[in-house]
Design a protein around this motif. Sequence first.
Motif, PDB file in Angstrom:
ATOM      1  N   SER A  34       0.820  -1.207   0.000  1.00  0.00           N
ATOM      2  CA  SER A  34       0.000   0.000   0.000  1.00  0.00           C
ATOM      3  C   SER A  34       0.860   1.266   0.000  1.00  0.00           C
ATOM      4  CB  SER A  34      -0.956  -0.015   1.195  1.00  0.00           C
ATOM      5  OG  SER A  34      -0.272   0.254   2.387  1.00  0.00           O
ATOM      6  N   PHE A  35       2.140   1.129   0.371  1.00  0.00           N
ATOM      7  CA  PHE A  35       3.032   2.294   0.363  1.00  0.00           C
ATOM      8  C   PHE A  35       3.980   2.288  -0.834  1.00  0.00           C
ATOM      9  CE2 PHE A  35       1.903   2.124   4.893  1.00  0.00           C
ATOM     10  CZ  PHE A  35       1.491   3.433   5.063  1.00  0.00           C
ATOM     11  N   MET A  36       3.666   1.485  -1.842  1.00  0.00           N
ATOM     12  CA  MET A  36       4.566   1.450  -2.988  1.00  0.00           C
ATOM     13  C   MET A  36       3.955   2.146  -4.200  1.00  0.00           C
ATOM     14  SD  MET A  36       6.239  -2.284  -2.755  1.00  0.00           S
ATOM     15  CE  MET A  36       7.167  -2.765  -1.302  1.00  0.00           C
ATOM     16  N   THR A  37       4.683   2.123  -5.302  1.00  0.00           N
ATOM     17  CA  THR A  37       4.260   2.819  -6.512  1.00  0.00           C
ATOM     18  C   THR A  37       3.727   1.801  -7.519  1.00  0.00           C
ATOM     19  OG1 THR A  37       6.141   4.251  -6.097  1.00  0.00           O
ATOM     20  CG2 THR A  37       5.038   4.500  -8.219  1.00  0.00           C
ATOM     21  N   PRO A  38       2.563   2.071  -8.103  1.00  0.00           N
ATOM     22  CA  PRO A  38       2.051   1.121  -9.099  1.00  0.00           C
ATOM     23  C   PRO A  38       2.945   1.092 -10.341  1.00  0.00           C
ATOM     24  CG  PRO A  38       0.623   3.053  -8.931  1.00  0.00           C
ATOM     25  CD  PRO A  38       1.651   3.192  -7.885  1.00  0.00           C
ATOM     26  N   ASP A  39       3.006  -0.066 -10.954  1.00  0.00           N
ATOM     27  CA  ASP A  39       3.820  -0.194 -12.157  1.00  0.00           C
ATOM     28  C   ASP A  39       3.067  -1.054 -13.156  1.00  0.00           C
ATOM     29  OD1 ASP A  39       7.116  -0.109 -12.869  1.00  0.00           O
ATOM     30  OD2 ASP A  39       5.911  -1.618 -13.918  1.00  0.00           O
ATOM     31  N   LEU A  40       3.021  -0.604 -14.394  1.00  0.00           N
ATOM     32  CA  LEU A  40       2.196  -1.313 -15.376  1.00  0.00           C
ATOM     33  C   LEU A  40       2.690  -2.725 -15.647  1.00  0.00           C
ATOM     34  CD1 LEU A  40       1.155   1.385 -17.975  1.00  0.00           C
ATOM     35  CD2 LEU A  40      -0.296   0.065 -16.419  1.00  0.00           C
ATOM     36  N   ARG A  41       4.016  -2.891 -15.733  1.00  0.00           N
ATOM     37  CA  ARG A  41       4.528  -4.201 -16.104  1.00  0.00           C
ATOM     38  C   ARG A  41       4.734  -5.120 -14.921  1.00  0.00           C
ATOM     39  NH1 ARG A  41       9.503  -3.670 -18.948  1.00  0.00           N
ATOM     40  NH2 ARG A  41       9.659  -5.916 -18.682  1.00  0.00           N
ATOM     41  N   GLU A  42       5.274  -4.562 -13.838  1.00  0.00           N
ATOM     42  CA  GLU A  42       5.635  -5.409 -12.691  1.00  0.00           C
ATOM     43  C   GLU A  42       4.608  -5.329 -11.557  1.00  0.00           C
ATOM     44  OE1 GLU A  42       8.531  -7.305 -12.460  1.00  0.00           O
ATOM     45  OE2 GLU A  42       8.827  -6.877 -14.583  1.00  0.00           O
ATOM     46  N   LEU A  43       3.430  -4.718 -11.824  1.00  0.00           N
ATOM     47  CA  LEU A  43       2.399  -4.458 -10.813  1.00  0.00           C
ATOM     48  C   LEU A  43       2.824  -3.377  -9.834  1.00  0.00           C
ATOM     49  CD1 LEU A  43       0.942  -7.961  -9.907  1.00  0.00           C
ATOM     50  CD2 LEU A  43      -0.120  -6.190 -11.300  1.00  0.00           C
ATOM     51  N   ILE A  44       3.993  -3.575  -9.172  1.00  0.00           N
ATOM     52  CA  ILE A  44       4.445  -2.550  -8.233  1.00  0.00           C
ATOM     53  C   ILE A  44       5.934  -2.300  -8.397  1.00  0.00           C
ATOM     54  CG2 ILE A  44       2.772  -2.693  -6.359  1.00  0.00           C
ATOM     55  CD1 ILE A  44       4.726  -4.785  -5.115  1.00  0.00           C
ATOM     56  N   ARG A  45       6.320  -1.069  -8.059  1.00  0.00           N
ATOM     57  CA  ARG A  45       7.741  -0.721  -7.998  1.00  0.00           C
ATOM     58  C   ARG A  45       8.050  -0.439  -6.547  1.00  0.00           C
ATOM     59  NH1 ARG A  45       7.280   2.873 -12.304  1.00  0.00           N
ATOM     60  NH2 ARG A  45       7.148   4.602 -10.850  1.00  0.00           N
ATOM     61  N   THR A 247      -8.124  -3.010 -12.986  1.00  0.00           N
ATOM     62  CA  THR A 247      -7.231  -1.878 -13.257  1.00  0.00           C
ATOM     63  C   THR A 247      -5.783  -2.200 -12.901  1.00  0.00           C
ATOM     64  OG1 THR A 247      -9.090  -0.625 -12.401  1.00  0.00           O
ATOM     65  CG2 THR A 247      -7.182   0.635 -13.061  1.00  0.00           C
ATOM     66  N   ARG A 248      -5.596  -3.141 -11.985  1.00  0.00           N
ATOM     67  CA  ARG A 248      -4.266  -3.557 -11.535  1.00  0.00           C
ATOM     68  C   ARG A 248      -3.486  -2.433 -10.867  1.00  0.00           C
ATOM     69  NH1 ARG A 248      -2.604  -8.557 -12.027  1.00  0.00           N
ATOM     70  NH2 ARG A 248      -4.299  -9.813 -12.825  1.00  0.00           N
ATOM     71  N   ASN A 249      -4.206  -1.589 -10.117  1.00  0.00           N
ATOM     72  CA  ASN A 249      -3.514  -0.608  -9.291  1.00  0.00           C
ATOM     73  C   ASN A 249      -3.414  -1.198  -7.885  1.00  0.00           C
ATOM     74  OD1 ASN A 249      -2.690   1.545  -7.699  1.00  0.00           O
ATOM     75  ND2 ASN A 249      -3.880   3.048  -8.845  1.00  0.00           N
ATOM     76  N   TRP A 250      -2.398  -2.022  -7.682  1.00  0.00           N
ATOM     77  CA  TRP A 250      -2.269  -2.732  -6.404  1.00  0.00           C
ATOM     78  C   TRP A 250      -2.107  -1.814  -5.198  1.00  0.00           C
ATOM     79  CZ3 TRP A 250      -1.997  -7.887  -4.562  1.00  0.00           C
ATOM     80  CH2 TRP A 250      -2.430  -8.832  -5.512  1.00  0.00           C
ATOM     81  N   PRO A 251      -1.254  -0.780  -5.274  1.00  0.00           N
ATOM     82  CA  PRO A 251      -1.098   0.049  -4.073  1.00  0.00           C
ATOM     83  C   PRO A 251      -2.426   0.657  -3.615  1.00  0.00           C
ATOM     84  CG  PRO A 251       0.702   0.451  -5.554  1.00  0.00           C
ATOM     85  CD  PRO A 251      -0.255  -0.435  -6.286  1.00  0.00           C
ATOM     86  N   PHE A 252      -3.251   1.104  -4.555  1.00  0.00           N
ATOM     87  CA  PHE A 252      -4.530   1.688  -4.174  1.00  0.00           C
ATOM     88  C   PHE A 252      -5.460   0.624  -3.567  1.00  0.00           C
ATOM     89  CE2 PHE A 252      -8.747   3.624  -5.690  1.00  0.00           C
ATOM     90  CZ  PHE A 252      -8.891   4.338  -4.511  1.00  0.00           C
ATOM     91  N   GLY A 253      -5.532  -0.540  -4.222  1.00  0.00           N
ATOM     92  CA  GLY A 253      -6.348  -1.631  -3.686  1.00  0.00           C
ATOM     93  C   GLY A 253      -5.883  -2.033  -2.294  1.00  0.00           C
ATOM     94  N   ALA A 254      -4.541  -2.094  -2.119  1.00  0.00           N
ATOM     95  CA  ALA A 254      -3.990  -2.466  -0.815  1.00  0.00           C
ATOM     96  C   ALA A 254      -4.306  -1.397   0.225  1.00  0.00           C
ATOM     97  CB  ALA A 254      -2.483  -2.672  -0.931  1.00  0.00           C
ATOM     98  N   ALA A 255      -4.236  -0.122  -0.183  1.00  0.00           N
ATOM     99  CA  ALA A 255      -4.536   0.964   0.755  1.00  0.00           C
ATOM    100  C   ALA A 255      -5.993   0.875   1.229  1.00  0.00           C
ATOM    101  CB  ALA A 255      -4.271   2.317   0.098  1.00  0.00           C
ATOM    102  N   LEU A 256      -6.894   0.532   0.315  1.00  0.00           N
ATOM    103  CA  LEU A 256      -8.307   0.359   0.689  1.00  0.00           C
ATOM    104  C   LEU A 256      -8.449  -0.792   1.683  1.00  0.00           C
ATOM    105  CD1 LEU A 256      -9.942   0.743  -2.816  1.00  0.00           C
ATOM    106  CD2 LEU A 256     -10.534   2.107  -0.823  1.00  0.00           C
ATOM    107  N   SER A 257      -7.713  -1.863   1.412  1.00  0.00           N
ATOM    108  CA  SER A 257      -7.760  -3.031   2.272  1.00  0.00           C
ATOM    109  C   SER A 257      -7.235  -2.691   3.673  1.00  0.00           C
ATOM    110  CB  SER A 257      -6.909  -4.117   1.619  1.00  0.00           C
ATOM    111  OG  SER A 257      -7.190  -5.346   2.151  1.00  0.00           O
ATOM    112  N   VAL A 258      -6.128  -1.929   3.707  1.00  0.00           N
ATOM    113  CA  VAL A 258      -5.561  -1.510   4.991  1.00  0.00           C
ATOM    114  C   VAL A 258      -6.557  -0.620   5.741  1.00  0.00           C
ATOM    115  CG1 VAL A 258      -3.701  -0.193   6.086  1.00  0.00           C
ATOM    116  CG2 VAL A 258      -3.175  -1.759   4.221  1.00  0.00           C
ATOM    117  N   THR A 259      -7.284   0.216   4.996  1.00  0.00           N
ATOM    118  CA  THR A 259      -8.301   1.056   5.627  1.00  0.00           C
ATOM    119  C   THR A 259      -9.346   0.201   6.341  1.00  0.00           C
ATOM    120  OG1 THR A 259      -7.993   2.575   3.788  1.00  0.00           O
ATOM    121  CG2 THR A 259      -9.891   2.970   5.205  1.00  0.00           C
TER     122      THR A 259
END
Lengths: 284, 257
Positions: A34-45, A247-259
């Motif tokens: 949830s604290f990382m940067t989304p990345d199109l190819r690797e999901l997260i950076r 959409t594969r925006n993992w950090p945002f999805g994870a942030a929602l989950s953490v919420t």
Amino acid sequence: MKVNNRLKWFSIGLLTTWLVIFVLFPNLMVIAVSFMTPDLRELIRPEFSVEGYLRLLDPLYLDVLIHSLYLAGFATLLCLLVGYPAAWIIAHTSKRMQAFLLFLIIVPFWTNSLIRTYAMKVILGNRGIVNKTLMEIGLIDSPIRMLYNESAVIMALVYILLPFMILPLYSSIEKLPRNYLEAAKDLGSGPLRTFRTIVWPLTLPGVISGCLLVFLPALGMFYIADLLGGAGNLLIGNIIRDQILVTRNWPFGAALSVTLIAMMAVMLWAYHRALKAMQGGQGR
Amino acid sequence: MIRPLKLGFMALLFFYLYLPIAVLVANAFNSTRSGNRWGGFTAKWFDAMWANSGLMEAAVNSLTVAVVAATVATLIGTLAAVALYRYRFRGKLALNGMLFVVMTSPDIVMAVSLLALFVSLGISLGFWSLLAAHITFCLPFVVVSVYSRLSGFDRSVIEAARDLGASEGRILRQIILPMAMPAVLAGWLLSFTLSLDDVIISSFVTGPSYEILPIKIFSMVKVGVTPAVNALATLMLLLSLVMVAISQFLLKQKHPS
């Protein structure tokens, strides 16, 4: 004693290993993601970013989130308003009757919730049984649109989650010492005052755990919103699913989950306090 | 005045809880496709259900996962419950805490975390990922059901057995396990139904290679009313009714002592 020790460490080790691999580790991972940067190819950076959390405040999502909290909150309130008297009535019947009524409450709880949501959709349709009955007894002339709006979602959430409210309420009402109520009555306390000063504080742990078991799952039940809600009535679960799987925006999805985890923590803390307060009150 | 009010309230409540289910079951036998009016009795939807190979394959997959997951969860959970009941050890509180968190955390949170785990380990989504996920959410329910039965049990029997020279293994086999048995079976049944019921976690952790019932049903009912689903739902309702009846019976069993 050797056998004893081996069995002990095997049993405990097995459960601990399982929970560390499938619960502790994945949850820590979600917090990290949830604290990382989304990345199109690797999901997260692996670059630190609070973008996921800032997005929660983006008006585009904030409105949906607030509406989702409203839907789940309203459903929880309805569950409480219906569940409390129901649990009270059940707890004040004979033992045999209690067992029978609880069985009737538990059966829906064991049956497939997706199938029950679908059943709800069938009866609420324009030509479903509810509209037909209302038309036959002459209350309405043409069918009311009951599907694909917020009341359909709230009704279905209540329908699915009501047993989760009634069961904890029942167990705390059932434990209520009857002589307290009699004593209050003898001392001239009216029913309202007895409820406010004795019954409510003593059943508060049940109320909070019921709300916990209804409110949090309600926020996640994307299939109810999908089947009954239409585009304007999404739950947090729908957003999480879309962000993670589509959409594969993992950090945002994870942030929602953490919420959601944070909300759970707050409610557990409230439960703990209510339990403490109750035990303190009884000890005096 | 107050009594009829209570009766009316409870009647309305149960009407609300059971009407949709009743309509669903009626429609499984209703020859009208849309199910909006009664068109006479038929069993053709059950034939349609058996003939739907995709649905049947999903049913077999679902039952397989449910049986295996319930069995593994029951084995690990029962051993753990016995250990938690029998021994003191460091980290017991943390272990209880984790079980509690699994039970209360919303499905969607667990779904995201498990998917993150499988993706990061490069495990392809299918039978194994699904199985691991189902075992995980069933585990705490088995532990709690077995543990709560054991704690209602008179410890002096164990003391007596030990005084009479019974080994730890013998105490486990001949006293603790027979005592715990009804709760062990109830835990298995509950796990089985939880596994069959799950939509949220499964839709995250299984792939197209291994489709299971809830996901198949979900995709079918999103499109519209499908009578074959009514027939299948009726069978599943019957199955859960039998299971809940058995488990309630088991949990009501008195201790043999």
